[in-house]
Design a protein around this motif. Structure first.
Motif, PDB file in Angstrom:
ATOM      1  N   HIS A 157      -0.102   0.751  -4.181  1.00  0.00           N
ATOM      2  CA  HIS A 157      -1.002   1.908  -4.278  1.00  0.00           C
ATOM      3  C   HIS A 157      -2.259   1.671  -3.431  1.00  0.00           C
ATOM      4  CE1 HIS A 157       1.037   4.351  -7.296  1.00  0.00           C
ATOM      5  NE2 HIS A 157       1.249   3.270  -8.024  1.00  0.00           N
ATOM      6  N   TYR A 158      -2.789   0.441  -3.476  1.00  0.00           N
ATOM      7  CA  TYR A 158      -3.989   0.106  -2.714  1.00  0.00           C
ATOM      8  C   TYR A 158      -3.753   0.278  -1.214  1.00  0.00           C
ATOM      9  CZ  TYR A 158      -7.351  -2.956  -0.368  1.00  0.00           C
ATOM     10  OH  TYR A 158      -8.290  -3.462   0.483  1.00  0.00           O
ATOM     11  N   ASN A 159      -2.634  -0.279  -0.716  1.00  0.00           N
ATOM     12  CA  ASN A 159      -2.363  -0.175   0.718  1.00  0.00           C
ATOM     13  C   ASN A 159      -2.066   1.262   1.136  1.00  0.00           C
ATOM     14  OD1 ASN A 159      -2.624  -2.800   2.042  1.00  0.00           O
ATOM     15  ND2 ASN A 159      -1.115  -3.455   0.559  1.00  0.00           N
ATOM     16  N   LEU A 160      -1.432   2.025   0.247  1.00  0.00           N
ATOM     17  CA  LEU A 160      -1.212   3.436   0.546  1.00  0.00           C
ATOM     18  C   LEU A 160      -2.560   4.154   0.632  1.00  0.00           C
ATOM     19  CD1 LEU A 160       0.795   5.708   1.049  1.00  0.00           C
ATOM     20  CD2 LEU A 160       0.961   6.024  -1.435  1.00  0.00           C
ATOM     21  N   GLY A 161      -3.485   3.767  -0.229  1.00  0.00           N
ATOM     22  CA  GLY A 161      -4.837   4.320  -0.147  1.00  0.00           C
ATOM     23  C   GLY A 161      -5.499   3.996   1.180  1.00  0.00           C
ATOM     24  N   LEU A 162      -5.298   2.766   1.671  1.00  0.00           N
ATOM     25  CA  LEU A 162      -5.872   2.400   2.961  1.00  0.00           C
ATOM     26  C   LEU A 162      -5.283   3.230   4.088  1.00  0.00           C
ATOM     27  CD1 LEU A 162      -6.034  -1.514   2.774  1.00  0.00           C
ATOM     28  CD2 LEU A 162      -7.882   0.126   2.391  1.00  0.00           C
ATOM     29  N   VAL A 163      -3.965   3.484   4.028  1.00  0.00           N
ATOM     30  CA  VAL A 163      -3.334   4.340   5.037  1.00  0.00           C
ATOM     31  C   VAL A 163      -4.003   5.710   5.030  1.00  0.00           C
ATOM     32  CG1 VAL A 163      -1.215   5.559   5.667  1.00  0.00           C
ATOM     33  CG2 VAL A 163      -1.105   3.148   5.015  1.00  0.00           C
ATOM     34  N   GLU A 165      -6.895   6.547   3.826  1.00  0.00           N
ATOM     35  CA  GLU A 165      -8.301   6.446   4.244  1.00  0.00           C
ATOM     36  C   GLU A 165      -8.393   6.459   5.764  1.00  0.00           C
ATOM     37  OE1 GLU A 165     -11.873   3.127   4.142  1.00  0.00           O
ATOM     38  OE2 GLU A 165     -10.375   3.085   2.540  1.00  0.00           O
ATOM     39  N   GLN A 166      -7.533   5.698   6.428  1.00  0.00           N
ATOM     40  CA  GLN A 166      -7.573   5.671   7.892  1.00  0.00           C
ATOM     41  C   GLN A 166      -7.180   7.013   8.494  1.00  0.00           C
ATOM     42  OE1 GLN A 166      -6.219   2.414  10.221  1.00  0.00           O
ATOM     43  NE2 GLN A 166      -6.304   0.969   8.534  1.00  0.00           N
ATOM     44  N   GLN A 167      -6.366   7.763   7.777  1.00  0.00           N
ATOM     45  CA  GLN A 167      -5.977   9.091   8.254  1.00  0.00           C
ATOM     46  C   GLN A 167      -7.033  10.151   7.948  1.00  0.00           C
ATOM     47  OE1 GLN A 167      -2.253   9.303   6.116  1.00  0.00           O
ATOM     48  NE2 GLN A 167      -1.038   8.714   7.922  1.00  0.00           N
ATOM     49  N   GLY A 168      -8.082   9.766   7.221  1.00  0.00           N
ATOM     50  CA  GLY A 168      -9.125  10.712   6.859  1.00  0.00           C
ATOM     51  C   GLY A 168      -8.738  11.636   5.724  1.00  0.00           C
ATOM     52  N   ASN A 169      -7.701  11.281   4.992  1.00  0.00           N
ATOM     53  CA  ASN A 169      -7.249  12.094   3.860  1.00  0.00           C
ATOM     54  C   ASN A 169      -7.931  11.556   2.599  1.00  0.00           C
ATOM     55  OD1 ASN A 169      -5.870  13.590   1.938  1.00  0.00           O
ATOM     56  ND2 ASN A 169      -3.907  13.444   3.004  1.00  0.00           N
ATOM     57  N   TRP A 170      -9.200  11.932   2.434  1.00  0.00           N
ATOM     58  CA  TRP A 170     -10.043  11.282   1.424  1.00  0.00           C
ATOM     59  C   TRP A 170      -9.536  11.517   0.003  1.00  0.00           C
ATOM     60  CZ3 TRP A 170     -11.950   8.451   4.816  1.00  0.00           C
ATOM     61  CH2 TRP A 170     -12.484   8.935   6.001  1.00  0.00           C
ATOM     62  N   GLU A 171      -9.132  12.729  -0.319  1.00  0.00           N
ATOM     63  CA  GLU A 171      -8.713  13.021  -1.695  1.00  0.00           C
ATOM     64  C   GLU A 171      -7.461  12.224  -2.069  1.00  0.00           C
ATOM     65  OE1 GLU A 171     -10.118  14.513  -4.161  1.00  0.00           O
ATOM     66  OE2 GLU A 171     -11.874  15.098  -2.990  1.00  0.00           O
ATOM     67  N   LYS A 172      -6.480  12.195  -1.180  1.00  0.00           N
ATOM     68  CA  LYS A 172      -5.267  11.435  -1.485  1.00  0.00           C
ATOM     69  C   LYS A 172      -5.547   9.938  -1.511  1.00  0.00           C
ATOM     70  CE  LYS A 172      -1.573  14.636  -0.257  1.00  0.00           C
ATOM     71  NZ  LYS A 172      -0.316  14.823   0.506  1.00  0.00           N
ATOM     72  N   ALA A 173      -6.442   9.491  -0.648  1.00  0.00           N
ATOM     73  CA  ALA A 173      -6.820   8.076  -0.667  1.00  0.00           C
ATOM     74  C   ALA A 173      -7.451   7.718  -2.007  1.00  0.00           C
ATOM     75  CB  ALA A 173      -7.778   7.770   0.477  1.00  0.00           C
ATOM     76  N   ALA A 175      -7.018   9.181  -4.854  1.00  0.00           N
ATOM     77  CA  ALA A 175      -5.968   9.187  -5.877  1.00  0.00           C
ATOM     78  C   ALA A 175      -5.189   7.878  -5.857  1.00  0.00           C
ATOM     79  CB  ALA A 175      -5.028  10.375  -5.654  1.00  0.00           C
ATOM     80  N   SER A 176      -4.889   7.356  -4.662  1.00  0.00           N
ATOM     81  CA  SER A 176      -4.166   6.083  -4.563  1.00  0.00           C
ATOM     82  C   SER A 176      -5.016   4.934  -5.084  1.00  0.00           C
ATOM     83  CB  SER A 176      -3.762   5.825  -3.109  1.00  0.00           C
ATOM     84  OG  SER A 176      -2.751   6.710  -2.689  1.00  0.00           O
ATOM     85  N   PHE A 177      -6.295   4.924  -4.751  1.00  0.00           N
ATOM     86  CA  PHE A 177      -7.158   3.840  -5.218  1.00  0.00           C
ATOM     87  C   PHE A 177      -7.310   3.883  -6.739  1.00  0.00           C
ATOM     88  CE2 PHE A 177      -9.089   4.136  -0.781  1.00  0.00           C
ATOM     89  CZ  PHE A 177      -8.316   3.080  -0.309  1.00  0.00           C
TER      90      PHE A 177
END
Length: 313
Positions: A157-163, A165-173, A175-177
């Motif tokens: 979940h953490y690494n998916l959040g980083l992906v 975050e790098q894509q600028g998809n703040w809300e989904k990031a 949620a993953s974090f």
């Protein structure tokens, strides 16, 4: 963990400070040990009757002893003897990644997933290696597969959040974090990166609380202290900002953003001599860390502080 896994980054002044925060990458992995030379030795030819599992166990012992290169050789031997031994490919990937060999590590993790299509950790680490190599789409796909197999795998979940975050998809990031925080309660990285996402959205109060959560878990988290400082600075709370920057420097004396931020506070307080001192230190650290853009920013502010110190307005 960076990009990485945590263990199994006055228009003049305020914008410069907030831009410095954007330089921060995900917390880096611990520096790998200095590789030891392989001994050409009888060690690796000592017994061709050893099984793949024997070589795997030997590699694990070598990793524990800090001998990553010898461990890599042992894991390689295990995979040659039994190409379907997923654990050997997996641990080879971990050892290669520890020594900074991202592409070979990703290949090893991929072979582990081929040997065992239900190996969630292998998919998660494959995603992590691809993320570190900035291959975001493939990283996303493999991390999603890891979570299909093991929905409670916190670092996936953490690494998916980083992906995201790098894509600028703040809300989904975010949620993953949050999921990562649920399943990895003792890891400070997920709340820290959640705070970064809130900063990007301009939600300063939520960002502040997220950074505080990270600091409850790890009180010596320099990036979290620094970003708290940027929030206090943006609110005009100069003493609180300066204290946060000091704590950042205390947590990591080689973290240049902490000194840069402190310099901006001193400039606002008209303490130009103190500002010059910390800007000079920040400049030298940025140069030593091969960050010429921010070394130049610090040098310009250093010159300004020195001028104002000699010729106060």
């Amino acid at each position: 963990m960076r990009l990485s896994l945590y263990k199994y980054r006055i228009v003049g002044i305020i914008s410069l400070l907030l831009m410095a925060g954007n330089l921060l990458s995900p917390p880096a992995s611990p520096a790998p040990p200095t590789p030891l030379p392989l001994r050409p030795s009888a060690r690796l030819v000592q017994s061709r009757s050893q099984t793949a599992t024997d070589w795997l166990n030997q590699g694990l012992q070598l990793i524990q002893a800090g001998r990553a290169q010898d461990a890599i050789a042992a894991f390689n031997q295990a995979t040659q003897l039994d190409p379907k031994l997923a654990a050997a490919h997996y641990n080879l990937g971990l050892a290669l990644r520890q020594t900074g060999q991202l592409k070979p590590a990703a290949e090893a993790f991929y072979r582990a997933t081929q040997a065992d299509p239900n190996f969630a950790l292998a998919f998660a680490n494959l995603g992590g290696a691809l993320l570190e190599g900035n291959n975001l789409q493939q990283a996303n796909d493999y991390l999603q597969r890891a979570l299909q197999l093991e929905p409670k795998l916190g670092f996936a979940h953490y690494n998916l959040g980083l992906v995201r975050e790098q894509q600028g998809n703040w809300e989904k990031a975010i949620a993953s974090f949050k999921k990562a925080m649920e399943y990895s309660k003792n890891a400070p990285e997920p709340p820290y990166h959640m705070g970064i996402c809130y900063l990007q959205q301009g939600k300063l109060d939520r960002a502040r609380e997220a950074f505080r959560q990270a600091l409850k878990i790890n009180p010596k988290y320099p990036e979290a202290h620094y970003n708290l400082g940027t929030i206090w600075f943006s609110k005009g709370k100069l003493q609180e900002a300066l204290e946060a920057f000091r704590k950042s420097a205390q947590a990591n004396s080689n973290y240049p953003n902490a000194y840069y931020g402190a310099g901006l506070v001193f400039m606002q307080q008209k303490q130009f001599a103190e500002a010059a001192q910390v800007f000079q230190y920040a400049r030298d650290l940025y140069n030593a860390q091969n960050n010429p853009q921010w070394a130049n920013n610090a040098a310009q502010l250093l010159q300004q502080a020195q001028n104002l110190n000699y010729y106060p307005r």
